[in-house]
Design a protein around this motif. Structure first.
Motif, PDB file in Angstrom:
ATOM      1  N   ALA A  10      30.618  82.145  49.013  1.00 25.72           N
ATOM      2  CA  ALA A  10      29.849  81.204  48.203  1.00 25.72           C
ATOM      3  C   ALA A  10      30.498  79.822  48.211  1.00 25.72           C
ATOM      4  O   ALA A  10      29.803  78.807  48.282  1.00 25.72           O
ATOM      5  N   VAL A  11      31.817  79.776  48.148  1.00 22.92           N
ATOM      6  CA  VAL A  11      32.522  78.490  48.211  1.00 22.92           C
ATOM      7  C   VAL A  11      32.273  77.837  49.570  1.00 22.92           C
ATOM      8  O   VAL A  11      32.018  76.628  49.658  1.00 22.92           O
ATOM      9  N   VAL A  12      32.296  78.625  50.638  1.00 23.43           N
ATOM     10  CA  VAL A  12      32.039  78.091  51.983  1.00 23.43           C
ATOM     11  C   VAL A  12      30.601  77.580  52.080  1.00 23.43           C
ATOM     12  O   VAL A  12      30.355  76.491  52.612  1.00 23.43           O
ATOM     13  N   VAL A  13      29.647  78.337  51.560  1.00 23.04           N
ATOM     14  CA  VAL A  13      28.233  77.934  51.578  1.00 23.04           C
ATOM     15  C   VAL A  13      28.040  76.636  50.798  1.00 23.04           C
ATOM     16  O   VAL A  13      27.365  75.709  51.267  1.00 23.04           O
ATOM     17  N   MET A  14      28.623  76.560  49.621  1.00 24.36           N
ATOM     18  CA  MET A  14      28.484  75.347  48.805  1.00 24.36           C
ATOM     19  C   MET A  14      29.139  74.150  49.481  1.00 24.36           C
ATOM     20  O   MET A  14      28.624  73.026  49.409  1.00 24.36           O
ATOM     21  N   THR A  15      30.246  74.366  50.141  1.00 24.14           N
ATOM     22  CA  THR A  15      30.910  73.271  50.853  1.00 24.14           C
ATOM     23  C   THR A  15      30.037  72.789  52.005  1.00 24.14           C
ATOM     24  O   THR A  15      29.921  71.577  52.243  1.00 24.14           O
ATOM     25  N   ALA A  16      29.391  73.721  52.708  1.00 24.95           N
ATOM     26  CA  ALA A  16      28.478  73.336  53.791  1.00 24.95           C
ATOM     27  C   ALA A  16      27.324  72.506  53.235  1.00 24.95           C
ATOM     28  O   ALA A  16      26.932  71.500  53.838  1.00 24.95           O
ATOM     29  N   ALA A  17      26.774  72.910  52.097  1.00 21.53           N
ATOM     30  CA  ALA A  17      25.688  72.141  51.476  1.00 21.53           C
ATOM     31  C   ALA A  17      26.175  70.760  51.042  1.00 21.53           C
ATOM     32  O   ALA A  17      25.447  69.767  51.174  1.00 21.53           O
ATOM     33  N   ALA A  18      27.395  70.683  50.544  1.00 24.26           N
ATOM     34  CA  ALA A  18      27.943  69.404  50.083  1.00 24.26           C
ATOM     35  C   ALA A  18      28.188  68.444  51.244  1.00 24.26           C
ATOM     36  O   ALA A  18      28.165  67.225  51.053  1.00 24.26           O
ATOM     37  N   GLY A  62      10.933  73.156  52.852  1.00 25.42           N
ATOM     38  CA  GLY A  62      11.741  73.772  51.813  1.00 25.42           C
ATOM     39  C   GLY A  62      13.161  74.058  52.256  1.00 25.42           C
ATOM     40  O   GLY A  62      13.559  73.785  53.381  1.00 25.42           O
ATOM     41  N   GLY A  63      13.901  74.611  51.344  1.00 24.51           N
ATOM     42  CA  GLY A  63      15.301  74.941  51.597  1.00 24.51           C
ATOM     43  C   GLY A  63      16.092  74.790  50.318  1.00 24.51           C
ATOM     44  O   GLY A  63      15.531  74.729  49.217  1.00 24.51           O
ATOM     45  N   PHE A  64      17.379  74.712  50.470  1.00 23.18           N
ATOM     46  CA  PHE A  64      18.284  74.599  49.338  1.00 23.18           C
ATOM     47  C   PHE A  64      19.078  73.305  49.448  1.00 23.18           C
ATOM     48  O   PHE A  64      19.433  72.874  50.540  1.00 23.18           O
ATOM     49  N   SER A  65      19.365  72.712  48.291  1.00 20.96           N
ATOM     50  CA  SER A  65      20.243  71.536  48.240  1.00 20.96           C
ATOM     51  C   SER A  65      21.066  71.617  46.963  1.00 20.96           C
ATOM     52  O   SER A  65      20.751  72.383  46.048  1.00 20.96           O
ATOM     53  N   LEU A  66      22.116  70.830  46.909  1.00 20.38           N
ATOM     54  CA  LEU A  66      22.966  70.829  45.726  1.00 20.38           C
ATOM     55  C   LEU A  66      22.186  70.376  44.503  1.00 20.38           C
ATOM     56  O   LEU A  66      21.425  69.411  44.576  1.00 20.38           O
ATOM     57  N   ALA A  67      22.401  71.054  43.394  1.00 23.33           N
ATOM     58  CA  ALA A  67      21.743  70.684  42.143  1.00 23.33           C
ATOM     59  C   ALA A  67      22.504  69.581  41.420  1.00 23.33           C
ATOM     60  O   ALA A  67      21.939  68.878  40.588  1.00 23.33           O
ATOM     61  N   LEU A  68      23.779  69.431  41.739  1.00 27.02           N
ATOM     62  CA  LEU A  68      24.659  68.448  41.099  1.00 27.02           C
ATOM     63  C   LEU A  68      25.479  67.733  42.169  1.00 27.02           C
ATOM     64  O   LEU A  68      25.567  68.192  43.306  1.00 27.02           O
ATOM     65  N   ARG A  69      26.101  66.654  41.763  1.00 30.87           N
ATOM     66  CA  ARG A  69      27.010  65.967  42.676  1.00 30.87           C
ATOM     67  C   ARG A  69      28.194  66.885  43.004  1.00 30.87           C
ATOM     68  O   ARG A  69      28.608  67.677  42.159  1.00 30.87           O
ATOM     69  N   PRO A  70      28.785  66.794  44.198  1.00 32.81           N
ATOM     70  CA  PRO A  70      29.930  67.636  44.547  1.00 32.81           C
ATOM     71  C   PRO A  70      31.085  67.535  43.546  1.00 32.81           C
ATOM     72  O   PRO A  70      31.751  68.534  43.267  1.00 32.81           O
TER      73      PRO A  70
END
Length: 153
Positions: A10-18, A62-70
């Motif tokens: 999850a941390v890796v996925v979130m970092t990729a999105a960021a 569609g897709g996913f993006s960060l809901a908040l700033r990194p």
């Protein structure tokens, strides 16, 4: 003590999105970028969206993006979205444990402050921090060195 594989991923996925701010990413794209299997990425992205860390959009674009700033998303928030509250022992996680000494444990009450310290350490690191180049450290201090240090009373 280790994070679960899902929390680590999850941390890796979130970092990729960021790394791609403002872009809606598909699970397939994140899987390609990270090397994590697509079904796992899809599951994690759904979990992270339910946890308020990603936003999901349906449709062709569609897709996913960060809901908040990194800088507003901590590693603790990511881990908790996937694994629940950070607790090093079952008795502190609110789980029913089969601990033979639960009724007369002399250290049970001390795990709360330890858990808070671990959570605070993870909360101090944000996705913005993870986007920076890694700082090389000397590594862990060998146990033999720690054991030979004089303890001050």
């Amino acid at each position: 003590m280790r994070l679960t594989n899902l929390a680590d991923y999850a941390v890796v996925v979130m970092t990729a999105a960021a790394r791609e701010p403002g872009v809606r990413l598909s699970a397939a794209r994140v899987a390609d970028v990270t090397g994590i299997p697509a079904p796992t990425v899809a599951k994690l992205m759904g979990t992270l969206a339910r946890g308020g860390l990603l936003t999901a959009s349906r449709g062709v674009a569609g897709g996913f993006s960060l809901a908040l700033r990194p800088a507003a998303i901590s590693v603790a928030a990511i881990v908790e979205a996937v694994d629940g509250p950070i607790a090093l022992t079952n008795c502190q996680a609110g789980e029913t444990s089969n601990c033979a000494i639960e009724g007369h444990c002399g250290v049970r009450g001390h795990w709360g402050p330890i858990n808070r310290a671990v959570r605070d350490a993870l909360a101090a690191v944000t996705l913005a921090d993870l986007l920076q180049p890694a700082v090389q450290t000397a590594g862990p201090v060998p146990a033999a060195v720690c054991a030979t240090e004089k303890v001050e009373a």
